[in-house]
Scaffold this motif. Structure first.
Motif, PDB file in Angstrom:
ATOM      1  N   VAL A 282       0.870  -1.171   0.000  1.00  0.00           N
ATOM      2  CA  VAL A 282       0.000   0.000   0.000  1.00  0.00           C
ATOM      3  C   VAL A 282       0.903   1.216   0.000  1.00  0.00           C
ATOM      4  CG1 VAL A 282      -1.886  -1.137   1.234  1.00  0.00           C
ATOM      5  CG2 VAL A 282      -0.176   0.161   2.493  1.00  0.00           C
ATOM      6  N   SER A 283       0.368   2.334  -0.426  1.00  0.00           N
ATOM      7  CA  SER A 283       1.164   3.554  -0.423  1.00  0.00           C
ATOM      8  C   SER A 283       0.285   4.751  -0.138  1.00  0.00           C
ATOM      9  CB  SER A 283       1.888   3.723  -1.763  1.00  0.00           C
ATOM     10  OG  SER A 283       0.945   3.863  -2.814  1.00  0.00           O
ATOM     11  N   GLY A 284       0.931   5.810   0.303  1.00  0.00           N
ATOM     12  CA  GLY A 284       0.220   7.041   0.585  1.00  0.00           C
ATOM     13  C   GLY A 284       1.188   8.198   0.712  1.00  0.00           C
ATOM     14  N   SER A 285       0.674   9.381   0.598  1.00  0.00           N
ATOM     15  CA  SER A 285       1.496  10.582   0.713  1.00  0.00           C
ATOM     16  C   SER A 285       1.509  11.067   2.156  1.00  0.00           C
ATOM     17  CB  SER A 285       0.957  11.680  -0.202  1.00  0.00           C
ATOM     18  OG  SER A 285       0.981  11.268  -1.545  1.00  0.00           O
ATOM     19  N   PRO A 286       2.538  11.786   2.522  1.00  0.00           N
ATOM     20  CA  PRO A 286       2.588  12.339   3.898  1.00  0.00           C
ATOM     21  C   PRO A 286       1.318  13.107   4.234  1.00  0.00           C
ATOM     22  CG  PRO A 286       4.694  12.634   2.812  1.00  0.00           C
ATOM     23  CD  PRO A 286       3.748  12.117   1.756  1.00  0.00           C
TER      24      PRO A 286
END
Lengths: 110, 120
Positions: free
Chosen positions: A10-14
């Motif tokens: 999974v990924s996400g931005s700060p």
């Protein structure tokens, strides 16, 4: 007993929130409120982040939260930070009176 | 302060028996509800639970590895020993021991791990 199912990545931005799922069966995740989550940075030992589905050990940021619905447990990280980039594993008690781990999820902070 | 540390060989040959020792401090394995578990992690792969031993000497083993595993404790020495027979290259992994709480069924303190390579 089969490993619990987690997304590989999974990924996400700060600053964003992400959720990692952990799917089992009624013989493990769905049958007991003994789901825990572990964070593991590269080359380090796992660290307990959540236990009993939604409880945080002392010292763990309240940005980490856990929940469960049916046979699926979830770990949510809010206000994503660079230091949250790590592998995350769920674990559950099973009807065999033994624990089982998930396959792990790699969290990337973009 | 709770600490756990794994020790044992870094290299074993196929078919040999692996013996790992977990030496801990900061808690007692004679306290009700306390256990010590072993978990391993092949390079680049997921965690896999292996065995657990509790304060009352109750033992649990991974069903897939049960025939090869033995876990014992020495409460006076604050040690837990895991033996795994008939080692194979697929058993190459970092082996961790961890403090287990029966009440909450979690592993809340872990050792640093020890890498065991199985190769001739």
């Amino acid at each position: 007993q089969s490993a619990l199912t987690q997304p590989a990545s999974v990924s996400g931005s700060p600053g964003q929130s992400i959720t990692i799922s952990c799917t089992g069966t009624s013989s493990d995740v769905g049958g007991y409120n003994y789901v825990s989550w572990y964070q593991q940075h590269p080359g380090k030992a796992p660290k307990l982040m959540i236990y009993d589905v939604s409880n945080r050990p002392s010292g763990v940021s309240n940005r980490f939260s856990g929940s469960k619905s049916g046979n699926t447990a979830s770990l949510t990280i809010s206000g994503l930070q660079a230091e949250d980039e790590a592998d995350y594993y769920c674990s559950s008690y099973t009807s065999s009176t033994t624990p089982v781990f998930g396959g792990g999820t790699k969290l990337t902070v973009l | 302060q709770i600490t756990l540390k794994e020790s044992g060989p870094t290299l074993v040959k196929p078919t040999q028996t692996l013996t790992l020792t977990c030496t801990f401090s900061g808690f007692s394995l004679s306290t009700s509800g306390v256990g010590v578990g072993w978990i391993r992690q092949p390079p680049g792969k997921a965690l896999e639970w292996l065995a657990l031993i509790y304060w009352d000497d109750d033992k649990r083993y991974s069903p897939s590895l049960k025939s090869r595993l033995t876990i014992t404790k020495d409460t006076s020495k604050n040690q837990v020993v895991l033996t795994m027979t008939n080692m194979d290259p697929v058993d190459t992994a970092t082996y961790y021991c961890a403090l287990h709480h029966l009440l909450n069924y979690n592993f809340d303190s872990w050792g640093q791990g020890t890498l065991v390579t199985v190769s001739s």
